[in-house]
Design an enzyme around this catalytic site. Structure first.
Site, short mmCIF file in Angstrom:
data_model
loop_
_atom_site.label_atom_id
_atom_site.label_comp_id
_atom_site.label_asym_id
_atom_site.label_seq_id
_atom_site.Cartn_x
_atom_site.Cartn_y
_atom_site.Cartn_z
N LYS A 61 -43.95 0.50 -3.65
CA LYS A 61 -44.93 -0.58 -3.85
C LYS A 61 -45.69 -0.84 -2.56
CE LYS A 61 -42.38 -2.83 -7.51
NZ LYS A 61 -41.23 -3.66 -7.82
N GLN A 105 -38.18 -8.58 -6.44
CA GLN A 105 -37.61 -7.40 -7.09
C GLN A 105 -36.34 -7.78 -7.86
OE1 GLN A 105 -39.01 -4.34 -7.18
NE2 GLN A 105 -37.33 -3.53 -8.40
N ASP A 128 -46.13 -10.19 -11.41
CA ASP A 128 -45.21 -9.57 -12.37
C ASP A 128 -45.43 -10.14 -13.77
OD1 ASP A 128 -43.38 -7.55 -11.79
OD2 ASP A 128 -42.09 -8.91 -10.64
N1 GUN Z 1 -37.12 -4.20 -11.44
C1 GUN Z 1 -37.38 -3.18 -12.29
N2 GUN Z 1 -38.65 -3.28 -12.76
C2 GUN Z 1 -39.19 -4.36 -12.20
C3 GUN Z 1 -40.47 -4.96 -12.28
O1 GUN Z 1 -41.39 -4.53 -13.00
N3 GUN Z 1 -40.65 -6.08 -11.53
C4 GUN Z 1 -39.66 -6.59 -10.74
N4 GUN Z 1 -39.92 -7.70 -10.06
N5 GUN Z 1 -38.46 -6.05 -10.65
C5 GUN Z 1 -38.23 -4.94 -11.37
#
Ligand code: GUN
Length: 304
Positions: A61, A105, A128
């Site tokens: 990311k 996350q 998100d």
């Molecule tokens: N963990 C796995 N996929 C995601 C996601 O799309 N967003 C977040 N914040 N954590 C994750």
């Protein structure tokens, strides 16, 4: 199709290529807002603990945020971090005008109430789309920030099929992160939507009714070829690591929630794992970050 192409190659939905194109469009949008309005969108990512898969996601990311010309900030906290410390960090990021998007996350360590943390994020910065306000806006047709994985699935479907009106979409899985928002997005695109799950009676028969089948259950290769209607479009959201003794002792491979080779023989189109939905998630996160930055500042969102 050329004679030398791999069988079924034209059925494979290339998420890597689509995501690369989307990242280019995001990068152009970032340049445009920077030249026209004098700001650079910024994304803050919070990682608590050392989950190896989460570390990989967070690294990717950060890298892709910078590659598209945005600012990236990472906050790495110890696995023993308590809820109040995390909530204080979220409050600081909410108040920081240089931060347009906040992503915590998941999964979080068990001492932390994940939904309470997600709901502490300022909805305008919730890239998100997990905050209850954004979930509610999505459900009621408002201007929501939309969860990245289902948004990526929708973009792939619209790219492949065009208008989804009148299609019957079956979403297998009812999580807040994928299944439920996926169903809302498909409904918003005028599909007829069924949400199926582990307690659905005769799940294979339900899946066979789908023009569009989205598998988001987290069970390796659960959806078999004979669950799929001839010509259906299959979106496989699963990313499961399974033993691969054929590659040697202790080796593993990635598989989706769909038995790919069986499905490829029947489906009209299908996303592979890896290289299908996976790359779309971060590309959509970058898109959401630009969207959040423009909305917060009241400027027109460039075309992406
Ligand atoms: N963990 C796995 N996929 C995601 C996601 O799309 N967003 C977040 N914040 N954590 C994750």
């Amino acid at each position: 199709m050329s004679r030398t192409a791999e069988p079924g190659a034209d059925k494979r939905i290339d998420g890597r290529a689509f995501a690369a194109g989307l990242r280019e469009r995001v990068a152009r949008a970032v340049s445009t807002v920077s030249e026209t309005h004098g700001f650079t969108p910024g994304l803050a990512v919070v990682l608590v603990g050392e989950d190896p898969a989460s570390q990989v996601y967070v690294r990717n990311k950060g890298k892709q945020t910078v590659e598209t010309g945005m600012r990236s900030v990472e906050h790495r906290l110890d696995a023993s971090t308590d809820q109040d410390t995390l909530l204080k960090l979220i409050a600081d990021l909410n108040a920081d005008d240089a931060v347009d998007g906040i992503l915590v996350q998941l999964p979080l360590p068990e001492q932390i109430d994940a939904q309470a943390v997600l709901d502490a994020i300022e909805p305008a910065k919730d890239v998100d789309g997990f905050h209850v306000i954004n979930a509610g806006r999505l459900a009621t047709g408002g201007a929501a920030l939309v969860p990245c994985t289902p948004l990526g699935c929708l973009l792939l479907l619209q790219d492949r099929l065009g208008d989804l009106s009148g299609k019957h979409a079956v979403v297998v899985g009812r999580s807040n992160i994928v299944g439920k928002p996926m169903a809302q997005l498909l409904l918003g695109a005028n599909a007829t939507v069924t949400i199926a799950h582990s307690r659905t009676a005769d799940l294979p028969a339900m899946c066979r009714q789908a023009d569009i089948l989205v598998a988001a259950v987290g069970r390796p290769e659960m959806v078999r070829g004979d669950w799929i209607k001839t010509g259906a479009t299959v979106i496989d959201v699963g990313i499961n690591r399974v033993p691969a003794p054929e590659k040697g002792d202790g080796k593993t491979r990635l598989v989706g929630d769909v038995a790919f080779d069986e499905a490829l023989a029947v489906a009209g189109a299908i996303t592979p794992v890896p290289g299908g939905v996976g790359p779309m998630t971060i590309a959509c996160l970058l898109r959401n970050t630009v969207e959040a930055a423009c909305r917060r500042r009241g400027v027109t969102l460039p075309e992406m």
